[in-house]
Design a protein around this motif. Structure first.
Motif, short mmCIF file in Angstrom:
data_model
loop_
_atom_site.label_atom_id
_atom_site.label_comp_id
_atom_site.label_asym_id
_atom_site.label_seq_id
_atom_site.Cartn_x
_atom_site.Cartn_y
_atom_site.Cartn_z
N LYS A 1 0.36 3.81 -1.48
CA LYS A 1 0.32 2.90 -2.43
C LYS A 1 1.99 2.66 -2.82
CE LYS A 1 -3.92 3.63 -4.79
NZ LYS A 1 -4.61 2.70 -5.29
N SER A 2 2.74 3.48 -2.38
CA SER A 2 4.18 3.17 -2.57
C SER A 2 4.92 2.30 -1.36
CB SER A 2 5.01 4.55 -2.55
OG SER A 2 5.00 5.05 -1.25
N ILE A 3 3.97 2.07 -0.35
CA ILE A 3 4.64 1.02 0.51
C ILE A 3 3.83 -0.21 0.50
CG2 ILE A 3 4.73 0.57 3.11
CD1 ILE A 3 4.77 3.76 3.48
N LYS A 4 4.27 -1.02 0.22
CA LYS A 4 3.93 -2.64 0.05
C LYS A 4 3.87 -3.35 1.50
CE LYS A 4 4.75 -2.75 -4.74
NZ LYS A 4 5.01 -3.60 -5.81
N GLY A 5 4.75 -3.26 2.12
CA GLY A 5 4.68 -3.94 3.53
C GLY A 5 5.91 -3.15 4.34
N LEU A 6 5.87 -3.61 5.86
CA LEU A 6 6.62 -2.79 6.66
C LEU A 6 6.83 -4.08 7.51
CD1 LEU A 6 5.40 0.60 7.20
CD2 LEU A 6 7.42 0.19 5.98
N GLN A 7 8.01 -4.17 8.45
CA GLN A 7 8.34 -4.93 9.65
C GLN A 7 8.75 -4.00 10.63
OE1 GLN A 7 10.21 -7.23 12.32
NE2 GLN A 7 11.34 -6.38 10.85
N ASN B 1 0.26 -3.99 2.86
CA ASN B 1 -0.62 -3.06 2.35
C ASN B 1 -1.95 -3.56 1.97
OD1 ASN B 1 -2.09 -0.69 1.22
ND2 ASN B 1 -0.01 0.20 0.18
N LYS B 2 -3.09 -3.25 2.37
CA LYS B 2 -4.38 -3.92 2.19
C LYS B 2 -4.79 -3.50 0.70
CE LYS B 2 -8.66 -5.05 4.38
NZ LYS B 2 -9.39 -4.85 5.58
N CYS B 3 -4.27 -2.67 0.23
CA CYS B 3 -4.76 -2.21 -1.23
C CYS B 3 -3.91 -2.98 -2.30
CB CYS B 3 -4.08 -0.75 -1.41
SG CYS B 3 -5.00 0.34 -0.30
N ILE B 4 -3.21 -3.91 -1.92
CA ILE B 4 -2.51 -5.00 -2.83
C ILE B 4 -3.56 -5.77 -3.31
CG2 ILE B 4 -0.80 -6.81 -3.19
CD1 ILE B 4 1.03 -5.08 -1.25
N SER B 5 -3.82 -6.07 -4.70
CA SER B 5 -5.00 -6.66 -5.20
C SER B 5 -4.91 -8.34 -5.27
CB SER B 5 -5.37 -6.08 -6.39
OG SER B 5 -4.17 -6.06 -7.48
N LYS C 1 -3.01 -12.16 -4.22
CA LYS C 1 -2.76 -13.12 -3.20
C LYS C 1 -1.14 -13.25 -3.63
CE LYS C 1 -6.09 -13.80 -0.59
NZ LYS C 1 -6.48 -13.59 0.75
N ARG C 2 -0.95 -13.30 -4.71
CA ARG C 2 0.28 -13.61 -5.11
C ARG C 2 1.42 -12.44 -4.67
NH1 ARG C 2 0.83 -17.33 -9.35
NH2 ARG C 2 -1.30 -18.17 -9.99
N GLU C 3 1.01 -11.08 -5.00
CA GLU C 3 1.68 -9.98 -4.67
C GLU C 3 1.86 -10.03 -3.08
OE1 GLU C 3 3.06 -5.65 -5.57
OE2 GLU C 3 0.99 -6.20 -6.21
N LYS C 4 0.89 -10.37 -2.42
CA LYS C 4 0.75 -10.32 -0.83
C LYS C 4 1.92 -11.35 -0.67
CE LYS C 4 -3.71 -8.23 0.15
NZ LYS C 4 -4.94 -8.23 0.76
N LEU C 5 1.88 -12.54 -1.21
CA LEU C 5 2.62 -13.69 -0.49
C LEU C 5 4.20 -13.11 -0.74
CD1 LEU C 5 3.39 -16.63 0.04
CD2 LEU C 5 3.08 -17.05 -2.43
N THR C 6 4.41 -12.53 -1.78
CA THR C 6 5.84 -12.22 -2.13
C THR C 6 6.18 -10.98 -0.87
OG1 THR C 6 5.39 -10.65 -3.70
CG2 THR C 6 5.84 -13.08 -4.30
#
Length: 153
Positions: free
Chosen positions: A23-29, A37-41, A43-48
């Protein structure tokens, strides 16, 4: 811009995967691959998060996970700035003004981003331009946020 649009736009450049992560990792490249992270609920946060990871793809190099390094902090800032300019160009402030947007909550809704992202982007613009900037024949004020349209004579 919404998550699906940015996702489709990015597919020609990178591979993107959504997978459950800590949960502490939102994305990596890394190496032309972005993990969200699929756990992000929302679409707004996934977009950012996707925009910031694309910012890393376009502006960063090497392993910058250690944020105690000034060089790594600079790369993090560049990636975030890329995301701010991608999702929230100055022209969007003018469009929101003309659409009758009256507060930051409505503005974040209008842009399809989180309020936290909007606040950070506005702070970055203020850091870059000061309290106001002339853009496309209007003055954009960052504190307080507003647009001043001038008469044409």
């Amino acid at each position: 811009m919404n998550y699906e649009t940015l996702f489709e736009e990015a597919l020609g450049q990178v591979y993107i995967y959504e997978k459950p992560m800590n949960k502490s990792i939102k994305g990596l490249q890394s190496d032309n691959v972005i993990w969200i992270n699929k756990c992000i609920s929302t679409k707004r946060e996934k977009l950012t998060i996707l925009a910031e990871e694309l910012g890393h793809y376009h502006t960063s190099y090497g392993n910058i996970l250690d944020q105690s390094s000034i060089q790594n902090k600079k790369q993090e800032l560049r990636a975030r700035q890329w995301a701010y300019f991608k999702l929230f160009p100055l022209s969007k402030i003018i469009q929101a003004h003309k659409a009758g947007i009256r507060n930051k909550y409505e503005f974040a809704e209008y842009l399809g981003v989180t309020e936290e992202f909007l606040e950070s982007a506005l702070q970055r613009y203020q850091d870059k331009y000061g309290d106001a900037v002339e853009f496309r024949n209007v003055t954009i004020c960052f504190n307080p946020l507003g647009v001043v349209e001038w008469f044409d004579f």
